[in-house]
Design a protein around this motif. Structure first.
Motif, PDB file in Angstrom:
ATOM      1  N   UNK A 321       0.827  -1.200   0.000  1.00  0.00           N
ATOM      2  CA  UNK A 321       0.000   0.000   0.000  1.00  0.00           C
ATOM      3  C   UNK A 321       0.861   1.250   0.000  1.00  0.00           C
ATOM      4  N   UNK A 322       0.279   2.345  -0.480  1.00  0.00           N
ATOM      5  CA  UNK A 322       0.953   3.634  -0.411  1.00  0.00           C
ATOM      6  C   UNK A 322       1.011   4.103   1.036  1.00  0.00           C
ATOM      7  N   UNK A 323       2.115   4.726   1.388  1.00  0.00           N
ATOM      8  CA  UNK A 323       2.216   5.380   2.693  1.00  0.00           C
ATOM      9  C   UNK A 323       1.623   6.773   2.545  1.00  0.00           C
ATOM     10  N   UNK A 324       0.721   7.138   3.428  1.00  0.00           N
ATOM     11  CA  UNK A 324       0.035   8.422   3.307  1.00  0.00           C
ATOM     12  C   UNK A 324       0.335   9.308   4.512  1.00  0.00           C
ATOM     13  N   UNK A 325       0.396  10.614   4.228  1.00  0.00           N
ATOM     14  CA  UNK A 325       0.623  11.582   5.283  1.00  0.00           C
ATOM     15  C   UNK A 325      -0.677  12.000   5.938  1.00  0.00           C
ATOM     16  N   UNK A 326      -0.600  13.009   6.801  1.00  0.00           N
ATOM     17  CA  UNK A 326      -1.795  13.484   7.496  1.00  0.00           C
ATOM     18  C   UNK A 326      -2.821  14.082   6.545  1.00  0.00           C
ATOM     19  N   UNK A 331       3.155   9.743   0.626  1.00  0.00           N
ATOM     20  CA  UNK A 331       4.286  10.330   1.338  1.00  0.00           C
ATOM     21  C   UNK A 331       5.574   9.592   0.974  1.00  0.00           C
ATOM     22  N   UNK A 332       6.627  10.355   0.704  1.00  0.00           N
ATOM     23  CA  UNK A 332       7.933   9.779   0.361  1.00  0.00           C
ATOM     24  C   UNK A 332       8.459   8.948   1.525  1.00  0.00           C
TER      25      UNK A 332
END
Length: 370
Positions: A321-326, A331-332
């Motif tokens: 899965x993609x890592x997501x920010x707030x 998110x990198x």
């Protein structure tokens, strides 16, 4: 009571009976020319529809049929379309290893993909003779065609063809696909209808109980059906008026996602990656170079190695899965080494010319071996 009194009483009763009979008969004659009592409508109450939360209850054969459908959207004033996808934990079918699959990221979109497959199923396999196929797509635009895909924003029919699922093993739930030539418009409502179909034995296809209730104008016990009744009835009444209402076998409405919703993830990663790469890029490592690979004089050279690229996934190993920010955007995470294989055709070397770069890959692009 003496005989005279009895006779008088009987006469009065007979006279009263004759008068009453005459009154009743006169009333019947006034209301029914056939002399029969008029039909009495009996209110049987709402049509009972088996309802499962998280499903489209218009079609009892499968939770997600018909698809795509506004049954899986919920109102959301914060999005461009005014909707947001709302798949429940029980909506998506099993994968073969788990009873249910839940992909929460799908609920981030504000509508359905413009390139989605349109499908439904009936209790018997429909006969598609005369229905547009891949060799007669233009017929899908003609008046009276058995299937309709309509852009409800501009009222235009959308070219398509229809086919059955060749992999089906259960005739009573064979998927019927409606395929378009290209992507649909973004942020647009579409109406889908199947009309006048018969099965392989020549018998009329039977609408689902919920669909039949909508056609008949009967209330149902399903909150899901009642919440979408107006939009389906409006589609049928405004755009299918050229057809006989009783010939409608299935009809529903869906809304496509906005461009911003579809592209926001990839646009975010692209912008961030270009900034990190800079004008010179991050790096590339060549691990091998082989001339005349294959010994057939078709490939001038095969080059293998790795290139460095920003990673936004939880893991480099798929599926991930993609890592997501707030802000819920990708998110990198880190830079990763991505394996690649490059081949240079012999014809380019012979002509001493460069050629366009063609990328071969599918899904997660595999291991880079080649």
């Amino acid at each position: 009571m003496n005989k005279t009194a009895y006779s008088k009483t009987l006469a009065l009763l007979m006279a009263a009976g004759m008068l009453l009979s005459g009154c009743i008969l006169d009333t019947v004659n006034e209301t029914d020319n056939d002399g029969l009592a008029p039909d009495v409508e009996i209110d049987l109450g709402p049509v009972e529809i088996i309802t499962t939360d998280g499903c489209d209850n218009l079609n009892p054969l499968h939770c997600m049929l018909p698809f795509p459908s506004n049954a899986f959207l919920t109102a959301d004033t914060s999005t461009e379309t005014g909707y947001k996808v709302n798949y429940a934990s029980n909506t998506l079918p099993s994968s073969g290893t788990t009873s249910n699959v839940e992909i929460l990221d799908l609920n981030r979109f504000d509508g359905f993909s413009p390139s989605t497959q349109i499908m439904t199923a009936f209790t018997t396999v429909p006969n598609l003779t005369g229905v547009a196929n891949q060799h007669s797509i233009a017929t899908s635009l003609s008046d009276g065609h058995a299937t309709v895909l309509l852009n409800l924003k501009n009222g235009e029919r959308v070219a398509h063809w229809v086919e059955l699922d060749d992999r089906a093993t259960n005739p009573s739930a064979t998927i019927v696909f409606m395929r378009t030539l290209g992507a649909l418009d973004t942020n647009t409502t579409y109406g889908v209808a199947f009309i006048g179909l018969t099965d392989l034995s020549g018998n009329p296809i039977t609408p689902s109980p919920a669909m039949q209730a909508i056609i008949d104008g009967d209330e149902t016990t399903s909150p899901d059906i009642e919440s979408r009744r107006d939009e389906i009835e409006a589609f049928i009444g405004s755009h299918l008026d050229a057809y006989d209402l009783i010939s409608v076998k299935a009809a529903w409405v869906f809304h496509t996602a906005s461009s911003q919703s579809i592209l926001s993830d990839i646009s975010t990663m692209r912008s961030d990656a270009l900034t990190r790469l800079g004008e010179d890029g991050i790096g590339c490592t060549v691990t091998s170079s082989e001339d005349n690979y294959g010994d057939d004089d078709k490939l001038y050279r095969r080059i293998r190695g790795t290139f460095t690229a920003p990673q936004y996934l939880e893991s480099q190993n798929p599926p991930a899965l993609l890592v997501r920010g707030n802000d819920s955007l990708p998110q990198y995470v880190e830079d990763s080494e991505i394996p690649f294989t490059m081949v240079i055709p012999q014809v380019l070397a012979d002509l001493n010319e460069s050629g366009p770069l063609v990328v071969f890959g599918h899904g997660f692009l595999g291991t880079g071996e080649g």
